[in-house]
Every structure is written in structure tokens, then in C-alpha cells.
Motif scaffolding. Structure first.
Motif, PDB file in Angstrom:
ATOM      1  N   THR A 195      -6.662   5.338  -5.668  1.00  0.00           N
ATOM      2  CA  THR A 195      -6.640   6.590  -6.433  1.00  0.00           C
ATOM      3  C   THR A 195      -7.712   7.579  -5.999  1.00  0.00           C
ATOM      4  O   THR A 195      -7.600   8.767  -6.266  1.00  0.00           O
ATOM      5  CB  THR A 195      -6.812   6.288  -7.932  1.00  0.00           C
ATOM      6  N   ASP A 203      -6.772  -0.300  -5.031  1.00  0.00           N
ATOM      7  CA  ASP A 203      -6.977   0.904  -5.831  1.00  0.00           C
ATOM      8  C   ASP A 203      -7.180   2.070  -4.868  1.00  0.00           C
ATOM      9  O   ASP A 203      -8.248   2.227  -4.282  1.00  0.00           O
ATOM     10  CB  ASP A 203      -8.201   0.735  -6.734  1.00  0.00           C
ATOM     11  N   SER A 236       1.067   9.037  -4.701  1.00  0.00           N
ATOM     12  CA  SER A 236      -0.072   9.949  -4.789  1.00  0.00           C
ATOM     13  C   SER A 236       0.040  11.113  -3.808  1.00  0.00           C
ATOM     14  O   SER A 236      -0.909  11.886  -3.656  1.00  0.00           O
ATOM     15  CB  SER A 236      -1.379   9.184  -4.524  1.00  0.00           C
ATOM     16  N   ARG A 240       2.036   2.979  -3.354  1.00  0.00           N
ATOM     17  CA  ARG A 240       0.926   3.635  -4.045  1.00  0.00           C
ATOM     18  C   ARG A 240       0.545   4.942  -3.352  1.00  0.00           C
ATOM     19  O   ARG A 240       0.232   5.939  -4.011  1.00  0.00           O
ATOM     20  CB  ARG A 240      -0.280   2.690  -4.105  1.00  0.00           C
ATOM     21  N   TRP A 272       0.810  -1.212   0.000  1.00  0.00           N
ATOM     22  CA  TRP A 272       0.000   0.000   0.000  1.00  0.00           C
ATOM     23  C   TRP A 272       0.847   1.267   0.000  1.00  0.00           C
ATOM     24  O   TRP A 272       0.499   2.251  -0.653  1.00  0.00           O
ATOM     25  CB  TRP A 272      -0.944   0.017   1.208  1.00  0.00           C
ATOM     26  N   GLU A 284      -3.482  -5.631  -4.286  1.00  0.00           N
ATOM     27  CA  GLU A 284      -3.454  -4.621  -5.348  1.00  0.00           C
ATOM     28  C   GLU A 284      -4.550  -3.582  -5.102  1.00  0.00           C
ATOM     29  O   GLU A 284      -5.502  -3.466  -5.867  1.00  0.00           O
ATOM     30  CB  GLU A 284      -3.654  -5.296  -6.713  1.00  0.00           C
ATOM     31  N   VAL A 339     -11.238  -2.408  -0.900  1.00  0.00           N
ATOM     32  CA  VAL A 339     -10.180  -2.550  -1.896  1.00  0.00           C
ATOM     33  C   VAL A 339      -9.547  -3.928  -1.758  1.00  0.00           C
ATOM     34  O   VAL A 339      -9.704  -4.615  -0.742  1.00  0.00           O
ATOM     35  CB  VAL A 339      -9.093  -1.464  -1.730  1.00  0.00           C
TER      36      VAL A 339
END
Length: 369
Positions: free
Chosen positions: A334, A332, A242, A238, A235, A330, A326
Motif C-alpha cells: 500500500t 503489504d 492500486s 494487489r 503480488w 501476503e 514485505v
């Protein structure tokens, strides 16, 4: 139910007031609810010779190393406690001495100390060990997988035995309650973990840098350490890409492996101070059982939660809808910037207040006493 003072024995693995986690919070809530129902409650847990492997003078040198090795080997093949491991002459003697009219245990391996012929027997599932063991077996290979599966089957048989003997059966987790019903225990009751009524109030976001995700838990408990490992391995990259940082808090968090982009707070005395620092709670959970109190605590402060399906498994559908689900490996992430505070006064959250818990315990006891 009359108002005459009655004696209740509540069996616990530890003193529920030494530390604060989902299990101890439930035990404290049960003590409070029973006292409001007119019971004189005695919490009974291993002390002295009742649990020599955990209590008394700590082992040193080779003895300590041998115990640690034996404990690691046991957990490798048998991930959950056993009745033999919890057997205690002193604990059984103490329960008999109290002569309780009501005996409550949330620990399956301690159900052996309850005599349903002389006491109302309340079996409370903080989680279902056979399901925990089954999930553990799915993650393992070889002899460890076979041993975990065998233990899971044995535990299910013990769960069925004690459920059939109990006068009251409750479960903290929504899915665990449905599992008990599916196993034939149709009188089982869903009794979710509560938190204080005054906790259900939005915590304003304190000034400071935006885009802060939080992970909180008791990191002395190994499933929470596994969750942290998932964060830093899958996690965190990612999140950092961001523009997010991670704050980790709770017992043992300051001893975790540190990574750039992660700030460890250690134990926090005031949860509102912690929740005021974060914009979202992370719940990367695929181990453990029952109901995840950390998810409820976050919602009750108005902080949204991003977690796995398993993190929300202990809640009914209308509560799960308040979070974002989630994938574990993997995720998400976003859409985190678009999250807004949850309304903690929402009716779907009011069933998790201490007041609601007390009322439900009163109704349960009114049917059996």
C-alpha cells in the motif's frame, strides 16, 4: 606482493562472457581484480568432452527426452549439483597443465580439481549450497524432502572439508559469510559482488505512465521463474488494484506466461533504459542464495526496492534499511506511492563498487602470497 606475473586458474561452470547474471558478473570481476594484482588469469570451464551432458551436438529424439527426464528426476530429489556430475578428466587435466600458483573456484563441485599443495587455493562462495539445499528441503514432502535433507548434510560436510583445505575463503553474501563463521571458518572474508563504479548514479525517471513496478532477472534460472510465479499469483492482483503495472525484463522474460497488467521486454541491452521506465523494483525471492545483484543494481540507479527478507539477506543491515521488506505470500504494497529515489552515492553503497572489490582482493592476496 611483488609485481612478477603469476599464473591463476579460475574455475567456472560456463564461459562467463556468454551471458550476464550475478554469477558471471562476479567471475568477470574476479578476473579483472586478479589481473590488476599481476596475475595472468585463465578461466577454465567445461567444454567438449568435459561436460558431454551440456556440450557438443544436442541430443535428439528419444535420447533428448531421456536426458530431460533424467535431469528433472535428479533435480526433484537432488536439487543441487554433485561432484560426480561435475567430474571431468579434461577439466582436471587443463588445471594441471596451467600449473597455477593460484587456483580460484566459486563452484564447490569443482574444488576436487584443486591441489592445495602446489597452488594457493581460494574457495569463493557465490552462495552456500548446503543452506540452499536445507531451504529446498523445507519446501518439499516425502522422499524428495528426505533426499534434499541428505544432500544438504552431505554438502555441508564437503564445504567444511574444502574450507579447511583452502588458503582463502570468501563469500558474496553477508549472511553466507556469517554462516561460514558460525561453522567454524573464522578466517572467512565477506567479499560482496561489485558493479561498475560509474553505475552508481541516479537514473532519471523517463516520461510516461506512473506507477510502474519492475522485475528483472535471468528467467532461464528456475528460482527466478518461481519469483515471477509469485508476482502473478500473489503480488500482481494487489498492484493492479492500486493502479500499478509490472514490467518484466531479462533473458527468458518474453517466454513467461503473460497476464493482464504485465509487459515483458525480453533481454535489455541498456539497464539504464529499463530502470528509467520503473518506479520501484520487486524482489519476491525465497529461493537461491548469495547476494542478489538485481537488488544492488536497482539501488545503484536510485530505484527503491520492495522485497522479501530473503531478497535482502545478502546485505548488511545498513543496506537492508534502504529497502522495504514485505511478506512473500501476503505483501503489504500500500505504501508504494510514497517511495522516493535512493541516493546511490550513499557511503553504505560504495563498498559494492568495482574499485572497492579490487582493493579487497589485493588485501586478501597480500596476506597469502
Amino acid at each position: 606482493m611483488d609485481k612478477v606475473m603469476k599464473q591463476a586458474a579460475l574455475l567456472s561452470l560456463t564461459d562467463p562472457y556468454i551471458k550476464r547474471d550475478g554469477g558471471t558478473l562476479r567471475t568477470r570481476a574476479m578476473i579483472g581484480a586478479l589481473e590488476k594484482c599481476g596475475f595472468d588469469v585463465e578461466c577454465v570451464y567445461p567444454t567438449g568432452d568435459a561436460s558431454r551432458r551440456n556440450e557438443g551436438r544436442p541430443a535428439m529424439g528419444r535420447l533428448a527426452s531421456s536426458r530431460q527426464a533424467a535431469s528433472a528426476a535428479k533435480r526433484h530429489f537432488l536439487p543441487l549439483p554433485t561432484e560426480l556430475g561435475q567430474r571431468s578428466t579434461a577439466l582436471g587435466t587443463e588445471v594441471r597443465r596451467l600449473e597455477p600458483s593460484l587456483t580460484v573456484t566459486s563452484v564447490l563441485s569443482q574444488a576436487q580439481f584443486v591441489d592445495p599443495r602446489n597452488s594457493v587455493f581460494w574457495l569463493d562462495f557465490m552462495d552456500i549450497w548446503s543452506e540452499f539445499g536445507r531451504r529446498e528441503a523445507d519446501r518439499r514432502t516425502g522422499l524428495s524432502k528426505m533426499a534434499s535433507r541428505t544432500q544438504s548434510r552431505w554438502l555441508r560436510a564437503r564445504e567444511n572439508k574444502y574450507c579447511n583445505a583452502a588458503h582463502v575463503v570468501t563469500a558474496a553474501g553477508w549472511s553466507d559469510w556469517k554462516t561460514l563463521v558460525a561453522h567454524g571458518h573464522r578466517d572467512a572474508v565477506w567479499l560482496p559482488n561489485p558493479i561498475a563504479d560509474d553505475s552508481f548514479e541516479t537514473v532519471p525517471r523517463a516520461s510516461g505512465e506512473p506507477n510502474v513496478a519492475g522485475l528483472i532477472g535471468n528467467f532461464e534460472y528456475w528460482p527466478n521463474r518461481e519469483a515471477y510465479r509469485t508476482v502473478i499469483d500473489s503480488w500482481l492482483p494487489r498492484l493492479v488494484d492500486s493502479g500499478w503495472r509490472v514490467v518484466v525484463a531479462g533473458s527468458g522474460s518474453d517466454a513467461l506466461e503473460q497476464r493482464p497488467g504485465v509487459i515483458a521486454l525480453g533481454h535489455v541491452d541498456n539497464l539504464n533504459d529499463y530502470y528509467g521506465q520503473i518506479d520501484v523494483t520487486l524482489a519476491p525471492i525465497d529461493l537461491g542464495g548469495g547476494m542478489k545483484v538485481k537488488v544492488l543494481e536497482s539501488f545503484s540507479r536510485g530505484v527503491p526496492v520492495v522485497g522479501t527478507a530473503f531478497a535482502f539477506d545478502g546485505f548488511p543491515e545498513e543496506v537492508r534499511a534502504l529497502g522495504i521488506t514485505v511478506d512473500l505470500a501476503e505483501p503489504d504494497l500500500t505504501g508504494l506511492q510514497d517511495l522516493i529515489r535512493v541516493d546511490p552515492t550513499s557511503p553504505v553503497l560504495q563498498q559494492f563498487t568495482t574499485s572497492a572489490f579490487n582493493a579487497k582482493v589485493h588485501r586478501i592476496l597480500a596476506d597469502v602470497t
